[in-house]
Design a protein around this motif. Structure first.
Motif, mmCIF file in Angstrom:
data_model
loop_
_atom_site.group_PDB
_atom_site.id
_atom_site.type_symbol
_atom_site.label_atom_id
_atom_site.label_comp_id
_atom_site.label_asym_id
_atom_site.label_seq_id
_atom_site.Cartn_x
_atom_site.Cartn_y
_atom_site.Cartn_z
ATOM 1 N N SER A 34 1.048 -1.243 0.042
ATOM 2 C CA SER A 34 0.084 0.328 0.118
ATOM 3 C C SER A 34 0.704 1.286 -0.432
ATOM 4 C CB SER A 34 -1.389 0.262 1.379
ATOM 5 O OG SER A 34 -1.601 0.999 1.462
ATOM 6 N N ALA A 35 2.234 1.350 0.882
ATOM 7 C CA ALA A 35 2.661 2.438 0.501
ATOM 8 C C ALA A 35 3.265 2.491 -0.441
ATOM 9 C CB ALA A 35 3.360 2.277 1.948
ATOM 10 N N PHE A 36 3.653 1.434 -1.041
ATOM 11 C CA PHE A 36 4.752 1.846 -2.518
ATOM 12 C C PHE A 36 3.696 2.140 -3.511
ATOM 13 C CE2 PHE A 36 7.538 -2.140 -1.357
ATOM 14 C CZ PHE A 36 7.870 -1.334 0.565
ATOM 15 N N TYR A 41 2.136 7.060 -6.929
ATOM 16 C CA TYR A 41 1.762 8.393 -7.270
ATOM 17 C C TYR A 41 2.269 9.652 -6.751
ATOM 18 C CZ TYR A 41 -2.640 5.134 -7.644
ATOM 19 O OH TYR A 41 -2.314 3.587 -8.430
ATOM 20 N N HIS A 42 3.720 9.389 -5.931
ATOM 21 C CA HIS A 42 3.864 10.625 -5.137
ATOM 22 C C HIS A 42 5.412 10.754 -5.853
ATOM 23 C CE1 HIS A 42 1.439 11.607 -1.624
ATOM 24 N NE2 HIS A 42 1.376 10.424 -1.696
ATOM 25 N N ALA A 43 6.023 9.784 -7.604
ATOM 26 C CA ALA A 43 7.388 9.695 -6.998
ATOM 27 C C ALA A 43 7.139 11.023 -8.640
ATOM 28 C CB ALA A 43 7.735 8.708 -7.426
ATOM 29 N N GLY A 44 7.991 11.728 -8.936
ATOM 30 C CA GLY A 44 8.503 12.083 -9.875
ATOM 31 C C GLY A 44 9.735 12.120 -11.096
ATOM 32 N N ASP A 45 10.424 11.320 -10.431
ATOM 33 C CA ASP A 45 11.953 10.752 -11.271
ATOM 34 C C ASP A 45 11.324 9.798 -11.621
ATOM 35 O OD1 ASP A 45 14.846 11.642 -11.541
ATOM 36 O OD2 ASP A 45 14.374 9.316 -10.775
ATOM 37 N N ARG A 46 11.803 9.268 -13.203
ATOM 38 C CA ARG A 46 11.542 8.279 -13.680
ATOM 39 C C ARG A 46 11.604 7.179 -13.224
ATOM 40 N NH1 ARG A 46 10.702 10.211 -20.178
ATOM 41 N NH2 ARG A 46 8.939 12.157 -19.602
ATOM 42 N N ASP A 47 13.382 6.930 -12.925
ATOM 43 C CA ASP A 47 14.401 6.432 -12.423
ATOM 44 C C ASP A 47 13.791 5.395 -10.861
ATOM 45 O OD1 ASP A 47 16.191 6.412 -14.513
ATOM 46 O OD2 ASP A 47 17.527 8.565 -13.571
ATOM 47 N N ILE A 52 10.411 1.668 -8.188
ATOM 48 C CA ILE A 52 9.355 1.378 -6.916
ATOM 49 C C ILE A 52 8.555 0.452 -7.624
ATOM 50 C CG2 ILE A 52 7.191 2.494 -6.020
ATOM 51 C CD1 ILE A 52 8.409 5.431 -6.128
ATOM 52 N N ASP A 53 8.452 0.302 -9.138
ATOM 53 C CA ASP A 53 7.772 -0.698 -9.854
ATOM 54 C C ASP A 53 8.149 -1.893 -8.869
ATOM 55 O OD1 ASP A 53 6.166 0.973 -10.970
ATOM 56 O OD2 ASP A 53 7.292 0.948 -12.983
ATOM 57 N N ASP A 54 9.810 -2.156 -9.659
ATOM 58 C CA ASP A 54 9.862 -3.295 -8.672
ATOM 59 C C ASP A 54 9.969 -4.191 -7.073
ATOM 60 O OD1 ASP A 54 11.722 -3.258 -11.047
ATOM 61 O OD2 ASP A 54 13.654 -2.500 -10.642
ATOM 62 N N PHE A 55 9.814 -2.985 -6.515
ATOM 63 C CA PHE A 55 9.023 -2.978 -4.940
ATOM 64 C C PHE A 55 8.183 -3.133 -5.357
ATOM 65 C CE2 PHE A 55 13.135 -0.608 -3.213
ATOM 66 C CZ PHE A 55 13.459 -1.199 -2.008
ATOM 67 N N ILE A 56 7.453 -3.511 -5.312
ATOM 68 C CA ILE A 56 5.857 -3.422 -5.913
ATOM 69 C C ILE A 56 5.660 -4.848 -6.347
ATOM 70 C CG2 ILE A 56 3.685 -3.679 -7.130
ATOM 71 C CD1 ILE A 56 4.387 -0.160 -6.907
ATOM 72 N N SER A 86 -6.222 5.419 -8.221
ATOM 73 C CA SER A 86 -4.827 5.814 -9.295
ATOM 74 C C SER A 86 -4.988 7.894 -8.528
ATOM 75 C CB SER A 86 -5.716 6.214 -9.465
ATOM 76 O OG SER A 86 -4.068 6.380 -11.184
ATOM 77 N N ALA A 87 -3.541 8.123 -8.844
ATOM 78 C CA ALA A 87 -3.784 10.025 -8.749
ATOM 79 C C ALA A 87 -2.815 10.690 -9.725
ATOM 80 C CB ALA A 87 -2.717 9.902 -7.339
ATOM 81 N N LYS A 88 -2.797 11.614 -10.060
ATOM 82 C CA LYS A 88 -1.461 12.204 -10.478
ATOM 83 C C LYS A 88 -0.869 12.997 -10.086
ATOM 84 C CE LYS A 88 -4.147 12.084 -15.010
ATOM 85 N NZ LYS A 88 -4.564 11.283 -15.651
ATOM 86 N N LEU A 89 0.324 13.483 -10.106
ATOM 87 C CA LEU A 89 1.222 13.992 -9.147
ATOM 88 C C LEU A 89 0.969 15.151 -9.112
ATOM 89 C CD1 LEU A 89 3.910 14.091 -7.643
ATOM 90 C CD2 LEU A 89 4.866 14.374 -9.542
ATOM 91 N N ASP A 90 0.351 15.999 -10.064
ATOM 92 C CA ASP A 90 -0.100 17.569 -10.035
ATOM 93 C C ASP A 90 -1.677 17.192 -9.465
ATOM 94 O OD1 ASP A 90 1.967 17.917 -12.054
ATOM 95 O OD2 ASP A 90 1.371 17.115 -13.695
#
Length: 173
Positions: A34-36, A41-47, A52-56, A86-90
């Motif tokens: 849940s935290a990941f 959704y909060h992350a802006g940096d692509r790397d 994060i996707d790997d953690f998920i 789903s949430a958008k960073l903006d």
């Protein structure tokens, strides 16, 4: 070998510590998932998003393996939390948003804590299929932690403890 603890490890009973360890591990993994998802959704940096996707992906594998072991041994697994909407960073207000540096630090802490838990769970396991499972998780978490370390250094997010830059002469007593 004969008796209760002989033969195929999958046919051996789990002891109470192993049962609790599996249950607690998967419960913690479900909370981490849940935290990941929120961090994603909060992350802006692509790397960072890739890590994060790997953690998920990793936590999904852990949950699946632990829940399967619990069910196959007659125990109910802890419930999963619903996926985050789903949430958008903006759309996340700046004051409520985690920064990429904060997310990377939280993930690093999660990886380190996960390795400790895996080591402890492997150490109490007497079933020969559990210890290796936890050590596999440990190795995968170490690889994620190393990827995060590289990212933290590359992005300038790493806040190191005090560094010893000069070697001092030992004091004579």
């Amino acid at each position: 070998m004969s008796g209760v603890l002989g033969g195929s490890p999958k046919d051996e009973p789990l002891h109470y510590g192993e049962i609790y360890g599996l249950w607690q591990f998967t419960a913690s993994a479900k909370m981490a998932l849940s935290a990941f998802q929120a961090y994603r959704y909060h992350a802006g940096d692509r790397d960072l998003k890739v890590i994060i996707d790997d953690f998920i992906d990793q936590v999904h594998r852990e949950i699946k393996a632990c829940d399967k072991l619990l069910r196959s041994n007659g125990f109910m697994a802890p419930p999963e939390l619903p996926d985050r909407p789903s949430a958008k960073l903006d759309d996340i207000p700046a004051g409520a948003r985690f920064t990429d540096q904060e997310i990377a630090a939280a993930l690093s802490s999660s990886a380190a804590a996960g390795m400790v838990v895996c080591s402890q769970a492997a150490g109490i396991s007497i079933r020969e299929d559990l210890g290796p499972m936890y050590m596999k998780f440990h190795a995968q978490m170490a690889a994620l932690g190393l990827a995060l370390l590289h990212l933290n250094k590359k992005k300038g997010w790493l806040v190191p403890p005090p560094l010893q830059l000069k070697h001092r002469e030992p004091a004579l007593v």
